[in-house]
Design a protein around this motif. Structure first.
Motif, PDB file in Angstrom:
ATOM      1  N   THR A 283     -10.605 -44.096   4.062  1.00  0.00           N
ATOM      2  CA  THR A 283      -9.413 -43.524   3.377  1.00  0.00           C
ATOM      3  C   THR A 283      -9.281 -44.166   1.957  1.00  0.00           C
ATOM      4  O   THR A 283      -8.699 -43.520   1.014  1.00  0.00           O
ATOM      5  N   GLY A 284      -8.923 -45.320   1.982  1.00  0.00           N
ATOM      6  CA  GLY A 284      -8.289 -46.103   0.895  1.00  0.00           C
ATOM      7  C   GLY A 284      -9.204 -45.933  -0.389  1.00  0.00           C
ATOM      8  O   GLY A 284      -8.953 -45.523  -1.488  1.00  0.00           O
ATOM      9  N   GLY A 285     -10.559 -45.901  -0.037  1.00  0.00           N
ATOM     10  CA  GLY A 285     -11.694 -45.888  -1.393  1.00  0.00           C
ATOM     11  C   GLY A 285     -11.698 -44.315  -1.662  1.00  0.00           C
ATOM     12  O   GLY A 285     -11.674 -44.102  -2.760  1.00  0.00           O
ATOM     13  N   THR A 286     -11.355 -43.650  -0.802  1.00  0.00           N
ATOM     14  CA  THR A 286     -11.368 -42.097  -1.203  1.00  0.00           C
ATOM     15  C   THR A 286     -10.341 -41.916  -2.092  1.00  0.00           C
ATOM     16  O   THR A 286     -10.131 -41.070  -3.064  1.00  0.00           O
ATOM     17  N   LEU A 287      -9.005 -42.427  -2.012  1.00  0.00           N
ATOM     18  CA  LEU A 287      -7.816 -42.201  -2.499  1.00  0.00           C
ATOM     19  C   LEU A 287      -7.820 -42.735  -3.899  1.00  0.00           C
ATOM     20  O   LEU A 287      -7.037 -42.267  -4.798  1.00  0.00           O
ATOM     21  N   LEU A 288      -8.510 -43.986  -3.890  1.00  0.00           N
ATOM     22  CA  LEU A 288      -8.611 -44.645  -5.209  1.00  0.00           C
ATOM     23  C   LEU A 288      -9.554 -43.725  -6.130  1.00  0.00           C
ATOM     24  O   LEU A 288      -9.117 -43.431  -7.571  1.00  0.00           O
ATOM     25  N   ALA A 289     -10.404 -43.176  -5.672  1.00  0.00           N
ATOM     26  CA  ALA A 289     -11.151 -42.292  -6.576  1.00  0.00           C
ATOM     27  C   ALA A 289     -10.415 -41.042  -6.694  1.00  0.00           C
ATOM     28  O   ALA A 289     -10.640 -40.297  -7.816  1.00  0.00           O
ATOM     29  N   ALA A 290      -9.508 -40.570  -5.853  1.00  0.00           N
ATOM     30  CA  ALA A 290      -8.878 -39.344  -6.113  1.00  0.00           C
ATOM     31  C   ALA A 290      -7.736 -39.692  -7.451  1.00  0.00           C
ATOM     32  O   ALA A 290      -7.092 -38.710  -7.732  1.00  0.00           O
ATOM     33  N   LEU A 291      -7.426 -40.816  -7.671  1.00  0.00           N
ATOM     34  CA  LEU A 291      -6.425 -40.990  -8.752  1.00  0.00           C
ATOM     35  C   LEU A 291      -6.995 -40.342  -9.954  1.00  0.00           C
ATOM     36  O   LEU A 291      -5.990 -40.349 -10.827  1.00  0.00           O
ATOM     37  N   ALA A 292      -8.281 -40.169 -10.185  1.00  0.00           N
ATOM     38  CA  ALA A 292      -8.447 -39.457 -11.493  1.00  0.00           C
ATOM     39  C   ALA A 292      -8.599 -38.034 -11.351  1.00  0.00           C
ATOM     40  O   ALA A 292      -9.215 -37.324 -10.871  1.00  0.00           O
ATOM     41  N   TYR A 293      -7.238 -37.636 -11.628  1.00  0.00           N
ATOM     42  CA  TYR A 293      -6.933 -36.231 -11.563  1.00  0.00           C
ATOM     43  C   TYR A 293      -7.564 -35.160 -12.497  1.00  0.00           C
ATOM     44  O   TYR A 293      -7.852 -36.055 -13.577  1.00  0.00           O
ATOM     45  N   SER A 294      -7.633 -33.949 -12.179  1.00  0.00           N
ATOM     46  CA  SER A 294      -8.342 -33.190 -12.995  1.00  0.00           C
ATOM     47  C   SER A 294      -7.504 -32.934 -14.124  1.00  0.00           C
ATOM     48  O   SER A 294      -6.221 -32.813 -14.073  1.00  0.00           O
ATOM     49  N   ARG A 295      -8.108 -32.287 -15.208  1.00  0.00           N
ATOM     50  CA  ARG A 295      -7.190 -31.799 -16.239  1.00  0.00           C
ATOM     51  C   ARG A 295      -6.101 -30.913 -15.917  1.00  0.00           C
ATOM     52  O   ARG A 295      -5.176 -30.815 -16.599  1.00  0.00           O
ATOM     53  N   ASP A 296      -6.343 -29.963 -15.171  1.00  0.00           N
ATOM     54  CA  ASP A 296      -5.436 -29.088 -14.559  1.00  0.00           C
ATOM     55  C   ASP A 296      -4.289 -29.676 -13.871  1.00  0.00           C
ATOM     56  O   ASP A 296      -3.091 -29.271 -13.897  1.00  0.00           O
ATOM     57  N   HIS A 297      -4.681 -30.828 -13.041  1.00  0.00           N
ATOM     58  CA  HIS A 297      -3.387 -31.351 -12.524  1.00  0.00           C
ATOM     59  C   HIS A 297      -2.745 -32.185 -13.374  1.00  0.00           C
ATOM     60  O   HIS A 297      -1.385 -32.175 -13.320  1.00  0.00           O
ATOM     61  N   GLU A 298      -3.295 -32.524 -14.554  1.00  0.00           N
ATOM     62  CA  GLU A 298      -2.599 -33.555 -15.616  1.00  0.00           C
ATOM     63  C   GLU A 298      -1.564 -32.314 -16.229  1.00  0.00           C
ATOM     64  O   GLU A 298      -0.376 -32.735 -16.596  1.00  0.00           O
ATOM     65  N   ARG A 299      -2.132 -31.146 -16.602  1.00  0.00           N
ATOM     66  CA  ARG A 299      -1.302 -30.203 -17.103  1.00  0.00           C
ATOM     67  C   ARG A 299      -0.057 -29.865 -16.188  1.00  0.00           C
ATOM     68  O   ARG A 299       0.949 -29.882 -16.989  1.00  0.00           O
ATOM     69  N   GLU A 300      -0.318 -29.557 -14.857  1.00  0.00           N
ATOM     70  CA  GLU A 300       0.806 -28.976 -14.031  1.00  0.00           C
ATOM     71  C   GLU A 300       1.726 -30.381 -14.065  1.00  0.00           C
ATOM     72  O   GLU A 300       2.866 -30.041 -14.156  1.00  0.00           O
ATOM     73  N   ALA A 301       1.251 -31.561 -14.019  1.00  0.00           N
ATOM     74  CA  ALA A 301       2.282 -32.512 -13.912  1.00  0.00           C
ATOM     75  C   ALA A 301       3.121 -32.740 -15.337  1.00  0.00           C
ATOM     76  O   ALA A 301       4.316 -33.088 -15.220  1.00  0.00           O
ATOM     77  N   ASP A 302       2.425 -32.678 -16.415  1.00  0.00           N
ATOM     78  CA  ASP A 302       3.088 -32.646 -17.540  1.00  0.00           C
ATOM     79  C   ASP A 302       4.343 -31.476 -17.706  1.00  0.00           C
ATOM     80  O   ASP A 302       5.250 -31.971 -18.145  1.00  0.00           O
TER      81      ASP A 302
END
Length: 369
Positions: A283-302
């Motif tokens: 779980t932890g290792g998967t979540l660390l990789a998950a922090l690299a969000y996609s550009r679509d995710h970054e756009r939504e967060a912005d």
């Protein structure tokens, strides 16, 4: 029509191969039957095998080669025959191999099939897995999200990546209070899912340079490096509120949960294809990789951050200034100049464009409120 060739029969009863005459007979549908006539035992009856009771040999060798091929006879053992003679006998009796056997000698078709498979895998990775993860994330319990986040924090701390914050408790309380007030003032209509409103848990840690990241279930981590960078640049807390609004956008859009599920889907798919489930990430290792969000995710967060800051009458220019300061610090660190390591920028591409969008108070492709 039929044809006869010499072959060697391994019947599974004796260690030595038995010489036989192998007769192939083809029918009108292109199917072949076999008859084996032993040559070393007078009076031994022939063995007849109708279509479907023996397996055609693999023929990966290029045209012109004459390998010895093995015909699987099931419970009757196998027959070894000269490749060229087998092909000639097939042609003479009008029998045809199955589609798979015929494709084995057509390398362009094999290459095309492999290319199509690669495209299907790429398309599923690019669109299929994210879409599936988005649907499943809606049903993820908040308790599970918080458990996953705590496991990830424990792993980061155990590895020494994160350490206890050095920021004074009073300063932490001040930033938490300001962020909580801004979150309370933001209208509920900003949330992408009205039914999902986890309490925001702002935590402070040292390590990872100037960084901020969101974990599933409302956990937001702000590092000492980010707080110090804002102070050293003389930008002020408004910039930190913009960063936290961005991370709140990740939380409310459930980007972390979606990425964890998405990577889980891909890991399970890999395990099924490779036949080995031992490669499934923890779980932890998967979540660390998950922090690299996609550009679509970054756009939504912005987009969420811009809407939240505007709805609560917070200025956007300080956040843009902090982005540029972080970008400069990151460039200085790469050049060997002592500076803060700005890992936050590594998953937030196009810093200049994002800063310009913040200063303009709008970002391309944001939904109209």
């Amino acid at each position: 029509m039929d044809a006869t060739v010499r072959a060697r029969w391994f019947d599974g009863r004796r260690s030595q191969a038995r010489p036989v005459l192998l007769r192939l007979a083809g029918d009108r549908k292109g199917r072949a039957s076999l008859r084996l006539h032993p040559l070393d035992a007078a009076g031994l009856p022939p063995l007849d095998l109708p279509p479907g009771e023996f397996s055609w040999p693999d023929t990966w060798e290029p045209t012109g080669a004459s390998p010895r091929l093995t015909v699987d006879l099931g419970q009757h053992g196998s027959v070894e025959v000269e490749g060229a003679q087998w092909e000639q006998a097939l042609h003479a009796c009008g029998a045809r191999a199955g589609m798979a056997q015929r494709l084995q000698r057509r390398w362009p078709l094999i290459a095309a099939a492999l290319l199509c498979l690669a495209l299907v895998i790429w398309a599923f990775t690019r669109w299929g897995a994210p879409w599936t993860a988005g649907q499943l994330a809606r049903f993820a319990p908040l308790s599970w999200e918080r458990s996953v986040s705590q496991d990830a924090l424990n792993q980061l701390e155990a590895q020494g990546i994160l350490k206890p914050s050095r920021i004074a408790r009073s300063r932490q309380a001040e930033l938490r209070s300001r962020f909580a007030s801004m979150s309370a003032e933001a209208p509920a209509t900003l949330r992408p899912d009205a039914s999902y409103a986890p309490p925001m848990d702002l935590q402070f840690r040292a390590g990872m340079g100037a960084n901020a990241f969101a974990l599933p279930g409302g956990v937001i981590v702000l590092t000492d490096g980010m707080v110090e960078l804002a102070a050293q640049s003389g930008i002020g807390d408004e910039a930190l509120m913009g960063v936290l609004a961005h991370e709140a956008g990740h939380v409310l859009h459930r980007h972390g949960t979606r990425r964890v599920i998405e990577l889980g889907i891909l890991n399970v798919g890999s395990a099924l294809v490779l036949g080995d489930a031992s490669g499934l990430a923890a779980t932890g290792g998967t979540l660390l990789a998950a922090l690299a969000y996609s550009r679509d995710h970054e756009r939504e967060a912005d987009c969420f951050a811009i809407a939240m800051m505007q709805a609560t009458a917070q200025p956007l220019a300080p956040m843009a200034a902090l982005l540029r300061a972080a970008d400069k610090a990151h460039a200085d660190a790469k050049g060997g100049t002592p500076a803060l390591t700005v890992e936050w920028l590594q998953t937030h591409p196009d810093t200049g464009g994002r800063a310009a969008s913040l200063e303009a108070g709008q970002r391309a492709n944001c939904p109209r409120g």
